[in-house]
Design a protein around this motif. Structure first.
Motif, PDB file in Angstrom:
ATOM      1  N   GLU A 166      -4.177 -11.947  -8.629  1.00 38.19           N
ATOM      2  CA  GLU A 166      -3.273 -13.030  -8.254  1.00 38.19           C
ATOM      3  C   GLU A 166      -3.518 -13.375  -6.795  1.00 38.19           C
ATOM      4  O   GLU A 166      -3.683 -12.481  -5.953  1.00 38.19           O
ATOM      5  N   GLU A 167      -3.547 -14.647  -6.498  1.00 40.73           N
ATOM      6  CA  GLU A 167      -3.802 -15.091  -5.128  1.00 40.73           C
ATOM      7  C   GLU A 167      -2.837 -14.420  -4.148  1.00 40.73           C
ATOM      8  O   GLU A 167      -1.627 -14.396  -4.361  1.00 40.73           O
ATOM      9  N   GLY A 168      -3.410 -13.851  -3.086  1.00 35.17           N
ATOM     10  CA  GLY A 168      -2.605 -13.221  -2.052  1.00 35.17           C
ATOM     11  C   GLY A 168      -2.152 -11.811  -2.362  1.00 35.17           C
ATOM     12  O   GLY A 168      -1.389 -11.223  -1.586  1.00 35.17           O
ATOM     13  N   SER A 169      -2.623 -11.228  -3.486  1.00 37.63           N
ATOM     14  CA  SER A 169      -2.149  -9.892  -3.874  1.00 37.63           C
ATOM     15  C   SER A 169      -2.972  -8.760  -3.269  1.00 37.63           C
ATOM     16  O   SER A 169      -2.698  -7.591  -3.537  1.00 37.63           O
ATOM     17  N   TRP A 170      -3.977  -9.071  -2.479  1.00 34.49           N
ATOM     18  CA  TRP A 170      -4.759  -8.042  -1.782  1.00 34.49           C
ATOM     19  C   TRP A 170      -3.815  -7.097  -1.048  1.00 34.49           C
ATOM     20  O   TRP A 170      -2.845  -7.526  -0.419  1.00 34.49           O
ATOM     21  N   ALA A 171      -4.097  -5.813  -1.133  1.00 31.84           N
ATOM     22  CA  ALA A 171      -3.180  -4.804  -0.594  1.00 31.84           C
ATOM     23  C   ALA A 171      -2.917  -4.980   0.897  1.00 31.84           C
ATOM     24  O   ALA A 171      -1.840  -4.622   1.389  1.00 31.84           O
ATOM     25  N   LEU A 172      -3.889  -5.537   1.637  1.00 32.45           N
ATOM     26  CA  LEU A 172      -3.725  -5.702   3.080  1.00 32.45           C
ATOM     27  C   LEU A 172      -3.412  -7.145   3.467  1.00 32.45           C
ATOM     28  O   LEU A 172      -3.584  -7.539   4.621  1.00 32.45           O
ATOM     29  N   ALA A 173      -2.944  -7.921   2.514  1.00 24.70           N
ATOM     30  CA  ALA A 173      -2.695  -9.343   2.791  1.00 24.70           C
ATOM     31  C   ALA A 173      -1.562  -9.549   3.781  1.00 24.70           C
ATOM     32  O   ALA A 173      -1.517 -10.556   4.485  1.00 24.70           O
ATOM     33  N   ARG A 174      -0.659  -8.600   3.845  1.00 29.32           N
ATOM     34  CA  ARG A 174       0.479  -8.731   4.762  1.00 29.32           C
ATOM     35  C   ARG A 174       0.731  -7.409   5.457  1.00 29.32           C
ATOM     36  O   ARG A 174       0.473  -6.341   4.906  1.00 29.32           O
ATOM     37  N   ALA A 175       1.265  -7.510   6.658  1.00 24.84           N
ATOM     38  CA  ALA A 175       1.594  -6.304   7.414  1.00 24.84           C
ATOM     39  C   ALA A 175       2.934  -5.750   6.958  1.00 24.84           C
ATOM     40  O   ALA A 175       3.773  -6.463   6.404  1.00 24.84           O
ATOM     41  N   ALA A 176       3.123  -4.464   7.200  1.00 25.39           N
ATOM     42  CA  ALA A 176       4.434  -3.873   6.981  1.00 25.39           C
ATOM     43  C   ALA A 176       5.437  -4.526   7.932  1.00 25.39           C
ATOM     44  O   ALA A 176       5.070  -5.019   8.999  1.00 25.39           O
ATOM     45  N   PRO A 177       6.707  -4.554   7.569  1.00 22.53           N
ATOM     46  CA  PRO A 177       7.706  -5.231   8.414  1.00 22.53           C
ATOM     47  C   PRO A 177       7.807  -4.614   9.807  1.00 22.53           C
ATOM     48  O   PRO A 177       7.562  -3.432  10.014  1.00 22.53           O
ATOM     49  N   CYS A 178       8.156  -5.457  10.757  1.00 21.71           N
ATOM     50  CA  CYS A 178       8.398  -5.030  12.137  1.00 21.71           C
ATOM     51  C   CYS A 178       9.684  -5.705  12.589  1.00 21.71           C
ATOM     52  O   CYS A 178       9.840  -6.918  12.425  1.00 21.71           O
ATOM     53  N   ASP A 179      10.612  -4.935  13.124  1.00 20.75           N
ATOM     54  CA  ASP A 179      11.939  -5.444  13.459  1.00 20.75           C
ATOM     55  C   ASP A 179      12.089  -5.542  14.972  1.00 20.75           C
ATOM     56  O   ASP A 179      12.082  -4.525  15.677  1.00 20.75           O
ATOM     57  N   ASP A 180      12.228  -6.769  15.483  1.00 19.49           N
ATOM     58  CA  ASP A 180      12.416  -6.944  16.927  1.00 19.49           C
ATOM     59  C   ASP A 180      13.657  -6.225  17.439  1.00 19.49           C
ATOM     60  O   ASP A 180      13.719  -5.824  18.606  1.00 19.49           O
ATOM     61  N   ALA A 181      14.641  -6.047  16.566  1.00 19.14           N
ATOM     62  CA  ALA A 181      15.867  -5.376  16.992  1.00 19.14           C
ATOM     63  C   ALA A 181      15.612  -3.915  17.356  1.00 19.14           C
ATOM     64  O   ALA A 181      16.391  -3.306  18.100  1.00 19.14           O
ATOM     65  N   GLN A 182      14.520  -3.347  16.830  1.00 23.15           N
ATOM     66  CA  GLN A 182      14.178  -1.958  17.123  1.00 23.15           C
ATOM     67  C   GLN A 182      13.174  -1.834  18.267  1.00 23.15           C
ATOM     68  O   GLN A 182      12.795  -0.724  18.643  1.00 23.15           O
ATOM     69  N   ALA A 183      12.733  -2.954  18.809  1.00 24.37           N
ATOM     70  CA  ALA A 183      11.713  -2.925  19.857  1.00 24.37           C
ATOM     71  C   ALA A 183      12.284  -2.380  21.158  1.00 24.37           C
ATOM     72  O   ALA A 183      13.437  -2.657  21.511  1.00 24.37           O
ATOM     73  N   PRO A 184      11.502  -1.601  21.905  1.00 30.52           N
ATOM     74  CA  PRO A 184      11.946  -1.163  23.238  1.00 30.52           C
ATOM     75  C   PRO A 184      12.222  -2.374  24.128  1.00 30.52           C
ATOM     76  O   PRO A 184      11.701  -3.470  23.902  1.00 30.52           O
ATOM     77  N   SER A 185      13.019  -2.175  25.144  1.00 32.27           N
ATOM     78  CA  SER A 185      13.373  -3.260  26.052  1.00 32.27           C
ATOM     79  C   SER A 185      12.121  -3.910  26.637  1.00 32.27           C
ATOM     80  O   SER A 185      11.187  -3.228  27.060  1.00 32.27           O
TER      81      SER A 185
END
Length: 432
Positions: free
Chosen positions: A161-180
């Motif tokens: 299926e188009e776009g189903s490559w395992a590395l097509a997207r990064a794991a989520p990253c939450d700006d709320a958890q980012a260091p200052s």
């Protein structure tokens, strides 16, 4: 499913039961892929070949746009007295060589024989075979990523299926958890390098794990804090020793809001480490500066009004570039204050500042030519880090450098001492 009712308009070879009138026997070829579009490709090249690998007719070659949502893509082929084979390639419009031939190193390519009896068949453009070109009698096997004798196109299985490559997207990253002072950077797949680079026009499919990156270059104030806390054992070069250096001393706060320059690479790494961070890798810097998979020419996008956007070419030495210093009014040479408004900002939500200008920036990697075999060692490259015995690498333009250096793909080798237009920012991996 996308259907090409009469590819090339040549009924002698291509056809479709959608045309009305007599329904002729034909092969219905369905092409499927797991590739993410438009990153991996935006053009689809279909060729109908004879047993010798030559085009089966004068018009048996079709190139069409392949926007997201193109796949699965189907077309019909009408039988002839000869045996036929089909070659399909997915590539980027800008990644072509002479005579419009797709660059095999960055193309998905498959070749198959049509079976003796017309009917539905399927061909796969699998990301496991990215960059493996078909040969006269061989095509890539996704299970082994090697060329194997060309086989007969199988019946449809609908596995990809188009776009189903395992590395097509990064794991989520939450700006709320980012260091200052940090934000999530563009991760996932992108092309590292650029075909626009004059001297080394190469790029490589690369995957980055999620990471945080400083919004701004490291400031004098942050450096002073680390020095006063005893987290690092030495200081950058002082302004008293070199007038364009902005560091005044551990107890002098007047320049705290300026990006730190005159810092050697090892001290830059130590200052990042004092905050529990590291210098970014070159690939991390490149992804952030080019807005990830978008691959923009400049951090701010495609506008070529460089002087209006970036702190570059503002030398106070007439033997060096000054064309931006006097464009639209006189501008001060030297690093900018972090509080200054700037148009040198990457796309939201990251909005990293001064990645095109202000200061050239240290990265972790030692320098390699983009033609170095290292960059072909894996497909895709995953979190690459080039560490050899070469010189250090800097990215981005600086106030003292040519304005062309503001391009997001600009890179150079550099000695380890640092200059009045060399600074850095820090990165940090996202905890999992």
């Amino acid at each position: 499913m996308k259907w090409a009712p009469l590819v090339l308009g040549l009924a002698a070879v291509f056809g479709s039961s959608c045309l009305g009138g007599e329904v002729r026997p034909q092969w219905t070829v369905t092409v499927r892929t797991d590739a993410p579009l438009p990153l991996v490709g935006d053009r689809l090249l279909v060729e109908i070949l004879d047993a010798d690998g030559a085009l089966a007719c004068e018009a048996c070659r079709s190139v069409r746009a392949a926007p997201p949502g193109t796949f699965p893509f189907s077309f019909g082929v009408v039988p002839t007295a000869r045996s036929l084979r089909v070659r399909v390639r997915l590539h980027r419009a800008r990644a072509v060589r002479g005579a419009g031939t797709p660059d095999p190193d960055t193309t998905l390519d498959t070749l198959a024989l049509l079976p003796p009896t017309p009917g539905p068949v399927e061909m796969e453009l699998a990301m496991a075979c990215f960059g493996v070109a078909s040969q006269a009698d061989a095509s890539c096997d996704p299970a082994t990523r090697t060329l194997t004798p060309v086989g007969t196109a199988p019946a449809p299985s609908r596995k990809l299926e188009e776009g189903s490559w395992a590395l097509a997207r990064a794991a989520p990253c939450d700006d709320a958890q980012a260091p200052s002072g940090m934000r999530c950077a563009p991760a996932g797949p992108f092309f590292f390098g650029s075909l626009l680079e004059v001297d080394e026009p190469r790029d490589y499919l690369t995957y980055l794990s999620p990471f945080y990156l400083d919004v701004d270059e490291l400031s004098v104030g942050r450096a002073r804090a680390a020095i006063l806390a005893g987290a690092v054992g030495r200081e950058p070069r002082r302004q008293s020793a070199e007038p364009r250096c902005v560091y005044l001393g551990a107890n002098e706060a007047r320049n705290d809001d300026l990006a730190l320059n005159c810092v050697d690479r090892s001290l830059a790494a130590a200052l990042c480490a004092s905050e529990g961070k590291s210098l970014p890798t070159e690939a991390q810097f490149a992804a952030a500066a080019g807005n990830g998979a978008l691959g923009t020419r400049f951090p701010w996008g495609e506008s070529t009004d460089i002087c209006a956007h970036a702190v570059v070419a503002r030398s106070d030495d007439t033997s060096e570039p000054t064309d931006c210093r006097f464009a639209g009014g006189t501008r001060q040479p030297g690093p900018a204050r972090l509080s200054d408004a700037t148009l040198d900002v990457t796309f939201a939500p990251s909005a990293f500042r001064h990645m095109g200008g202000d200061l050239d920036e240290w990265v972790q990697d030692t320098y390699r030519s983009m033609f170095d075999p290292y960059y072909r060692s894996a497909v895709p490259l995953v979190d690459p880090l080039s560490m050899n015995r070469g010189s250090a690498t800097i990215r981005g333009g600086g106030w003292f450098t040519n304005r062309a250096f503001a391009q997001s793909f600009w890179r150079a080798s550099e000695g380890l001492a640092g200059t009045t237009h060399t600074g850095f920012r820090c990165a940090k991996a996202v905890d999992r």
